[in-house]
Design an enzyme around this catalytic site. Structure first.
Site, mmCIF file in Angstrom:
data_model
loop_
_atom_site.group_PDB
_atom_site.id
_atom_site.type_symbol
_atom_site.label_atom_id
_atom_site.label_comp_id
_atom_site.label_asym_id
_atom_site.label_seq_id
_atom_site.Cartn_x
_atom_site.Cartn_y
_atom_site.Cartn_z
ATOM 1 N N GLN A 146 24.499 63.331 35.180
ATOM 2 C CA GLN A 146 23.639 63.587 36.338
ATOM 3 C C GLN A 146 22.717 62.393 36.566
ATOM 4 O O GLN A 146 21.799 62.145 35.775
ATOM 5 C CB GLN A 146 22.796 64.844 36.081
ATOM 6 C CG GLN A 146 21.811 65.178 37.185
ATOM 7 C CD GLN A 146 21.016 66.437 36.874
ATOM 8 O OE1 GLN A 146 20.942 66.864 35.716
ATOM 9 N NE2 GLN A 146 20.422 67.042 37.878
ATOM 10 N N GLY A 147 22.930 61.660 37.650
ATOM 11 C CA GLY A 147 22.134 60.465 37.937
ATOM 12 C C GLY A 147 21.049 60.735 38.964
ATOM 13 O O GLY A 147 21.147 60.276 40.111
ATOM 14 N N TYR A 148 20.048 61.487 38.575
ATOM 15 C CA TYR A 148 18.906 61.756 39.458
ATOM 16 C C TYR A 148 17.715 60.867 39.101
ATOM 17 O O TYR A 148 17.261 60.067 39.893
ATOM 18 C CB TYR A 148 18.468 63.230 39.334
ATOM 19 C CG TYR A 148 19.238 64.235 40.170
ATOM 20 C CD1 TYR A 148 20.560 64.041 40.525
ATOM 21 C CD2 TYR A 148 18.635 65.418 40.588
ATOM 22 C CE1 TYR A 148 21.256 64.977 41.275
ATOM 23 C CE2 TYR A 148 19.311 66.363 41.341
ATOM 24 C CZ TYR A 148 20.628 66.138 41.682
ATOM 25 O OH TYR A 148 21.306 67.075 42.431
ATOM 26 N N SER A 149 17.187 61.032 37.875
ATOM 27 C CA SER A 149 15.914 60.404 37.505
ATOM 28 C C SER A 149 16.016 58.879 37.474
ATOM 29 O O SER A 149 17.054 58.314 37.099
ATOM 30 C CB SER A 149 15.465 60.897 36.132
ATOM 31 O OG SER A 149 15.350 62.292 36.129
ATOM 32 N N SER A 182 21.716 62.130 30.678
ATOM 33 C CA SER A 182 22.354 62.800 29.536
ATOM 34 C C SER A 182 23.861 62.572 29.547
ATOM 35 O O SER A 182 24.517 62.696 30.590
ATOM 36 C CB SER A 182 22.082 64.305 29.577
ATOM 37 O OG SER A 182 20.709 64.551 29.451
ATOM 38 N N GLU A 265 21.177 74.929 38.217
ATOM 39 C CA GLU A 265 20.720 74.512 36.895
ATOM 40 C C GLU A 265 20.119 75.686 36.131
ATOM 41 O O GLU A 265 20.117 75.722 34.922
ATOM 42 C CB GLU A 265 19.708 73.378 37.027
ATOM 43 C CG GLU A 265 19.423 72.657 35.722
ATOM 44 C CD GLU A 265 18.776 71.298 35.928
ATOM 45 O OE1 GLU A 265 18.493 70.922 37.083
ATOM 46 O OE2 GLU A 265 18.551 70.609 34.917
ATOM 47 N N SER A 409 9.214 69.834 34.705
ATOM 48 C CA SER A 409 8.181 69.927 33.661
ATOM 49 C C SER A 409 7.295 71.163 33.855
ATOM 50 O O SER A 409 7.284 71.789 34.919
ATOM 51 C CB SER A 409 7.308 68.677 33.685
ATOM 52 O OG SER A 409 6.525 68.677 34.872
ATOM 53 N N ASN A 410 6.530 71.491 32.821
ATOM 54 C CA ASN A 410 5.586 72.619 32.901
ATOM 55 C C ASN A 410 4.701 72.515 34.141
ATOM 56 O O ASN A 410 4.506 73.492 34.864
ATOM 57 C CB ASN A 410 4.679 72.607 31.669
ATOM 58 C CG ASN A 410 5.255 73.423 30.514
ATOM 59 O OD1 ASN A 410 6.329 74.010 30.628
ATOM 60 N ND2 ASN A 410 4.542 73.455 29.408
ATOM 61 N N GLU A 411 4.168 71.325 34.355
ATOM 62 C CA GLU A 411 3.205 71.158 35.458
ATOM 63 C C GLU A 411 3.893 71.390 36.798
ATOM 64 O O GLU A 411 3.332 72.033 37.697
ATOM 65 C CB GLU A 411 2.592 69.751 35.419
ATOM 66 C CG GLU A 411 1.652 69.492 34.247
ATOM 67 C CD GLU A 411 2.376 69.299 32.921
ATOM 68 O OE1 GLU A 411 3.602 69.041 32.935
ATOM 69 O OE2 GLU A 411 1.722 69.413 31.859
HETATM 70 C C1 LIG Z 1 16.239 65.680 27.095
HETATM 71 C C2 LIG Z 1 16.197 65.255 28.520
HETATM 72 C C3 LIG Z 1 17.385 65.152 29.227
HETATM 73 C C4 LIG Z 1 17.363 64.727 30.559
HETATM 74 N N1 LIG Z 1 18.548 64.592 31.219
HETATM 75 C C5 LIG Z 1 18.550 64.110 32.483
HETATM 76 C C6 LIG Z 1 19.781 63.879 33.170
HETATM 77 O O1 LIG Z 1 20.873 64.115 32.631
HETATM 78 N N2 LIG Z 1 19.738 63.362 34.408
HETATM 79 C C7 LIG Z 1 18.558 63.083 35.066
HETATM 80 O O2 LIG Z 1 18.606 62.654 36.206
HETATM 81 N N3 LIG Z 1 17.374 63.284 34.438
HETATM 82 C C8 LIG Z 1 17.345 63.785 33.173
HETATM 83 N N4 LIG Z 1 16.149 63.974 32.507
HETATM 84 C C9 LIG Z 1 14.921 63.558 33.172
HETATM 85 C C10 LIG Z 1 14.013 64.683 33.597
HETATM 86 O O3 LIG Z 1 14.539 65.328 34.726
HETATM 87 C C11 LIG Z 1 12.642 64.046 33.867
HETATM 88 O O4 LIG Z 1 12.127 63.614 32.639
HETATM 89 C C12 LIG Z 1 11.707 65.007 34.519
HETATM 90 O O5 LIG Z 1 12.106 65.262 35.832
HETATM 91 C C13 LIG Z 1 10.262 64.422 34.542
HETATM 92 O O6 LIG Z 1 10.288 63.171 35.161
HETATM 93 P P1 LIG Z 1 9.649 61.893 34.442
HETATM 94 O O7 LIG Z 1 10.144 61.817 33.058
HETATM 95 O O8 LIG Z 1 9.826 60.730 35.337
HETATM 96 O O9 LIG Z 1 8.089 62.237 34.345
HETATM 97 P P2 LIG Z 1 7.047 62.152 35.521
HETATM 98 O O10 LIG Z 1 7.570 62.809 36.734
HETATM 99 O O11 LIG Z 1 6.555 60.747 35.648
HETATM 100 O O12 LIG Z 1 5.897 63.064 34.945
HETATM 101 C C14 LIG Z 1 4.962 62.581 33.956
HETATM 102 C C15 LIG Z 1 3.935 63.682 33.720
HETATM 103 O O13 LIG Z 1 3.240 63.958 34.957
HETATM 104 C C16 LIG Z 1 3.356 65.330 35.268
HETATM 105 N N5 LIG Z 1 3.473 65.490 36.713
HETATM 106 C C17 LIG Z 1 4.389 64.889 37.516
HETATM 107 N N6 LIG Z 1 4.203 65.282 38.797
HETATM 108 C C18 LIG Z 1 3.170 66.159 38.789
HETATM 109 C C19 LIG Z 1 2.504 66.912 39.807
HETATM 110 N N7 LIG Z 1 2.888 66.838 41.075
HETATM 111 N N8 LIG Z 1 1.479 67.703 39.419
HETATM 112 C C20 LIG Z 1 1.090 67.794 38.121
HETATM 113 N N9 LIG Z 1 1.675 67.095 37.126
HETATM 114 C C21 LIG Z 1 2.700 66.291 37.455
HETATM 115 C C22 LIG Z 1 4.602 65.803 34.559
HETATM 116 O O14 LIG Z 1 4.565 67.194 34.307
HETATM 117 C C23 LIG Z 1 4.565 65.003 33.289
HETATM 118 O O15 LIG Z 1 3.719 65.616 32.339
HETATM 119 C C24 LIG Z 1 16.130 64.411 31.197
HETATM 120 C C25 LIG Z 1 14.941 64.520 30.471
HETATM 121 C C26 LIG Z 1 14.964 64.939 29.159
HETATM 122 C C27 LIG Z 1 13.651 65.043 28.421
#
Ligand SMILES: Cc1cc2nc3c(=O)[nH]c(=O)nc-3n(C[C@H](O)[C@H](O)[C@H](O)COP(=O)(O)OP(=O)(O)OC[C@H]3O[C@@H](n4cnc5c(N)ncnc54)[C@H](O)[C@@H]3O)c2cc1C
Length: 430
Positions: A146-149, A182, A265, A409-411
């Site tokens: 999955q190429g989203y992030s 992943s 999902e 995420s939780n938030e």
């Molecule tokens: C084990 C694992 C597997 C994963 N696999 C994939 C995958 O296969 N493909 C893929 O595309 N992605 C994948 N991800 C990525 C995952 O989707 C992202 O980590 C997630 O969406 C959070 O984005 P980020 O890491 O950029 O954090 P950020 O979005 O930068 O967030 C950083 C912090 O800010 C908080 N935050 C962000 N926005 C807000 C808001 N509006 N209000 C309050 N708080 C906020 C977040 O909760 C977090 O604590 C994976 C992540 C993990 C940990």
């Protein structure tokens, strides 16, 4: 305190099976018997393998197991029969996941293809795309990532900056970087959200593309995680290409497809997941009984609380599925339905993270050192041969830190509940 009743370990089939007619019990029996007869011999050692933090374990063997499942028609159960599924009902799918977890069968290797991309193609794809890709998911010959992030776009997916351009050679040219991808190191395909309309912003001008990973324009670089293993990767697109018709949905309208995929999902596999959670909690409880920490009132209380929260989680999941089944009828409003997935994610992610912490508290000082034995096949398949092999509780503790991040995420979940369910003011956005 050892007299505290921590029983109720049996995870039954739940209300679903009790309320359903004989045919459902027949289905249950068929699943249970098949697993009992097939998770034996060469596959027996796969029991309990490949879960969170252990995705590297016995990968080739688990792939063989998945293909064995496929050969007997146990993959893609809910898909229509014309696309290789069984057209299974919601109840049957729940039962399958619960029985699968109850049998301690190994983690599946093509979750992203079966649970995410496949249903998305069925809903949004062309007939050619369905014919081309669904069989490879059903028989587990093609794996997906999955190429989203991206480094600058995680929670805020609309900020993606990877670009896609349809060039004169009739192919999409993709440039940019994805991260946390992943299983990209074992997959053949990745689905990518990319900006295809120059100058567009946010949700507009994005496209959902299917891109082959095995090409010179793609570099997959594993990221070492806290557990020492590498379940996810960085993926670099350096003028990578894909065929013109490997776009799902219309050019520039990929956001709707990307969001549609995310709905899948949070599927029915969560009820099966809870069977696994119950097993983990049982094992932590046994560890506490064996090492005497069950006599510590604080530990005993945490164990009881974990069990109560697990029951609440299960009740909530069933209520949610009831709501889905009843669609918009009764007291189940659209706003509640929108927030239900977020409530479920918050409940399970925090429960599981807390269990990891509880396991460390029960293990005590022993949790600070590495185990003395290495189980065959568990050696990290990573570049760092010095990395200490972890025991299952150390892995659980470290990997569950990720549970409150991926899948929203939780938030972010709390924002959804606040805004869409409770009707609180939206947070300020650019
Ligand atoms: C084990 C694992 C597997 C994963 N696999 C994939 C995958 O296969 N493909 C893929 O595309 N992605 C994948 N991800 C990525 C995952 O989707 C992202 O980590 C997630 O969406 C959070 O984005 P980020 O890491 O950029 O954090 P950020 O979005 O930068 O967030 C950083 C912090 O800010 C908080 N935050 C962000 N926005 C807000 C808001 N509006 N209000 C309050 N708080 C906020 C977040 O909760 C977090 O604590 C994976 C992540 C993990 C940990």
């Amino acid at each position: 305190m050892t007299s505290i009743n921590l029983a109720d370990r049996t995870v039954d089939l739940g209300e679903w099976a009790r309320r359903t007619p004989d045919a459902t019990f027949e289905f249950t029996r068929a699943v249970r018997e098949w697993l009992a007869q097939n998770l034996v011999g060469e596959f027996a050692l796969l029991k309990g393998r490949g879960g969170p933090g252990s995705e590297h374990e016995f990968f080739a063997e688990r792939l063989a197991w998945d293909r064995h499942l496929a050969a007997s028609g146990w993959t893609c159960l809910g898909w229509p029969t014309r696309y290789g599924g069984r057209g299974a009902t919601l109840e049957q799918r729940i039962i399958f996941h619960q029985e699968y977890a109850r049998a301690n069968a190994p983690a599946r290797v093509n979750h992203l293809g079966e649970e995410l991309l496949g249903p998305t193609l069925i809903e949004f794809g062309t007939e050619e795309q369905k014919q081309r890709f669904l069989p490879g998911i059903v028989d587990v010959t093609e794996l997906w990532a999955q190429g989203y992030s991206e480094p600058g776009a995680g929670s805020d997916l609309a900020a993606v900056s990877t670009t896609a351009r349809l060039a004169d050679d009739g192919r999409w040219h993709v440039n940019g970087q994805k991260i946390w991808t992943s299983l990209a190191h074992v997959a053949q395909w990745v689905f990518v959200v990319a900006r295809s309309e120059p100058g567009s912003s946010r949700h507009t001008g994005l496209s959902f593309l299917i891109v082959p990973l095995d090409q010179s324009g793609v570099t997959v670089r594993p990221i070492q995680q806290l557990t020492g293993t590498s379940e996810f990767n960085e993926v670099f697109f350096d003028d990578a290409t894909t065929e013109a018709d490997l776009i799902v949905g219309a050019p520039g309208e990929g956001w709707a497809v990307a969001m549609g995929l995310l709905q899948f999902e949070r599927g029915v596999s969560t009820l099966g997941q809870q069977v696994g959670f119950a097993r983990e909690l049982d094992a932590v409880t046994e560890m506490a009984r064996a090492n005497g920490t069950l006599d510590d009132p604080e530990i005993a209380t945490r164990l009881v609380r974990a069990r109560i929260r697990l029951r609440a989680m299960r009740a909530n999941a069933q209520r949610t599925l009831d709501g889905d089944a009843a669609s918009s009828g009764g007291t189940w409003g659209a706003a509640a339905a929108a927030g239900a997935a977020s409530v479920a994610k918050l409940l399970w992610a925090n429960w599981h993270r807390d269990l990891g912490e509880l396991a460390m508290a029960v293990a005590g000082p022993a949790s600070l050192i590495g185990p003395t034995e290495t189980v065959e096949g568990r050696r990290n398949e990573i570049a760092d041969p010095e990395h200490v092999e972890l025991d299952e509780w150390q892995r659980l503790f470290l990997f569950t830190r990720a549970d409150t991040i991926y899948g929203g995420s939780n938030e972010v979940q709390r924002n959804i509940i606040a805004e869409r369910v409770l009707g609180l003011p939206r947070e300020a956005r650019e």
